[in-house]
Design a protein around this motif. Structure first.
Motif, mmCIF file in Angstrom:
data_model
loop_
_atom_site.group_PDB
_atom_site.id
_atom_site.type_symbol
_atom_site.label_atom_id
_atom_site.label_comp_id
_atom_site.label_asym_id
_atom_site.label_seq_id
_atom_site.Cartn_x
_atom_site.Cartn_y
_atom_site.Cartn_z
ATOM 1 N N LEU A 177 28.107 37.627 39.439
ATOM 2 C CA LEU A 177 27.368 38.232 38.618
ATOM 3 C C LEU A 177 25.719 37.785 39.162
ATOM 4 N N ALA A 216 27.925 40.504 30.399
ATOM 5 C CA ALA A 216 29.100 39.750 30.345
ATOM 6 C C ALA A 216 29.510 38.884 29.132
ATOM 7 N N VAL A 221 33.289 37.816 28.201
ATOM 8 C CA VAL A 221 33.429 37.311 29.548
ATOM 9 C C VAL A 221 32.532 35.997 29.902
ATOM 10 N N CYS A 262 32.288 34.371 37.317
ATOM 11 C CA CYS A 262 33.270 34.629 36.138
ATOM 12 C C CYS A 262 34.929 34.943 36.658
ATOM 13 N N TRP A 288 34.343 45.675 41.009
ATOM 14 C CA TRP A 288 33.592 44.501 41.031
ATOM 15 C C TRP A 288 32.725 44.248 42.305
ATOM 16 N N PHE A 303 30.810 46.603 31.041
ATOM 17 C CA PHE A 303 30.837 45.813 29.966
ATOM 18 C C PHE A 303 30.709 46.617 28.593
#
Length: 405
Positions: free
Chosen positions: A140, A149, A154, A203, A258, A271
């Motif tokens: 990210l 996130a 997350v 993450c 992703w 999210f």
């Protein structure tokens, strides 16, 4: 004999080496060998991207030479800074020896330019889709995306930043995330952006949707059918989250959820809505209510005679459908701009009393982008649900036709 090669032969003498400068810039590479017949390994290879300086060995051996590569000075690169970087000098980038410091009660490690292998290793684990699936990690980039996130639960494993202010503004549990301060230029080297924000987080990949269904979500399911462009897929996820749909399903042929481009296009929407990725068509049915009505977003204005899979699926403008009276749950299928809808999507609409809807366009424009077309359809559906709630409909209304002109 080539002119450039003859020039080099006249300049270089193995008995008394000279410094060769301003070598002719050619497209081919020049290989220099030792005079020893048994030693056939090139002493040095001259390539067009630099100059070569030859230095004789101290022992005078004919097979061992020391060569020093003098690279051409690269052109000065203009570094575009983000808005929050303009007011900051590069003093934070001039990182010295590695050392541990403290930031808001959380320890972080300051890495030098020569010791950034932690960052490079994490980057390699998240570059390609196979690497992400193998390592189970995602990257990210940007303070806003990282905060979205964290708010969704997350929590990053590692965060690399170039300025302390970027980390201080994040609302995250202290002592849980490993923090590393690295030079801004290092982040810029591996960033996917022209103007990197200066903060990157790694993450663990969520196994499925990270957001539970909201009670206020509209009874709408979006199925992305072979949306292969990462930018389009990210924009669709953002639109679905903005409308307030209950969920979005990605088929096997879609781009990776992703992918860095999908994450940027989604702008944190990953999210904020329920996303079910990598779903084969035979596994989609259990995820939608049995009384759902299927709508295919199609740019076609009429049925093609050879399209036997859609010969019983009508085509109507999107604004001529009374969605609130159609069914208690709506499924909208959107296909890619290149290949369009798949056969599986057409068969689902055919055998479940589906309808094709299109967005009429003017000025001889073939069609809209998938995100623009889906935006028109979804906001029209939302307008109808808000203006005329489906709860006020009777059972007879649901059995009536779809189209009212």
């Amino acid at each position: 004999m080539n002119v450039s090669y003859r020039f080099l032969c006249q300049t270089l003498t193995f008995s008394n080496f000279k410094v060769v400068k301003n070598l002719p810039r050619q497209s081919a590479a020049f290989r220099f060998y030792s005079s020893d017949a048994q030693h056939r390994t090139p002493v040095k290879v001259y390539k067009p991207d630099g100059e070569t300086e030859w230095v004789p060995d101290n022992k005078g051996a004919t097979a061992n030479y020391k060569a020093k590569q003098l690279r051409l000075k690269p052109e000065k690169k203009v570094i575009e800074l983000a808005e929050d970087e303009v007011e900051k000098s590069y003093s934070d980038d001039e990182v010295g020896d590695d050392k541990a410091e403290e930031l808001q009660g959380t320890n972080f490690q300051r890495l030098s330019k020569a010791n950034v292998h932690f960052f490079v290793t994490s980057i390699n684990k998240t570059q390609a889709r196979k690497q992400r699936e193998k390592s189970g990690m995602i990257m990210l980039e940007g303070k806003r995306l990282i905060q979205d996130a964290i708010s969704a639960g997350v929590i990053p494993v590692e965060i690399f930043f170039s300025r302390k202010k970027l980390v201080e503004e994040l609302q995250m549990p202290s002592g849980v995330v490993k923090l590393y301060h690295i030079p801004y230029k290092t982040i810029q080297t591996y960033s996917h952006l022209k103007t990197p924000p200066g903060i990157v987080a790694f993450c663990k990949m969520p196994k499925q949707a990270v957001k539970a269904k909201s009670e206020s979500a509209l009874p709408i399911t979006i199925i992305c059918d072979n949306i292969r462009d990462p930018g389009n897929l990210g924009g669709i996820i953002r639109t679905v989250a903005a409308v307030g749909c209950s969920q979005i399903i990605l088929t096997d042929g879609c781009a990776d959820l992703w992918n860095p481009s999908v994450l940027r296009g989604g702008a944190g929407a990953h999210f904020r809505t329920t996303v079910l990725p990598n779903m084969p068509w035979d596994s989609i049915t259990p995820h939608i209510p049995p009384d759902s009505r299927i709508f295919l977003a199609d740019s076609a204005t009429s049925l093609h005679p050879s399209d036997c899979t859609a010969d019983s699926v009508p085509i109507v403008p999107y604004f001529s459908v009374d969605y609130a009276a159609t069914a208690r749950h709506i499924v909208v299928v959107i296909g890619g701009e290149t290949h369009g809808l798949s056969t599986d999507a057409k068969l689902m609409a055919r055998y479940r009393n589906g309808v094709r809807i299109n967005v009429p366009v003017e000025n001889q424009v073939d069609s809209l982008s998938v995100n623009a077309a889906l935006s028109c359809i979804l906001f029209e559906i939302k307008r109808q649900f808000v203006m005329d709630s489906a709860s006020s409909r009777t059972s007879e209304d649901f059995d009536q036709g779809i189209v009212h002109n």
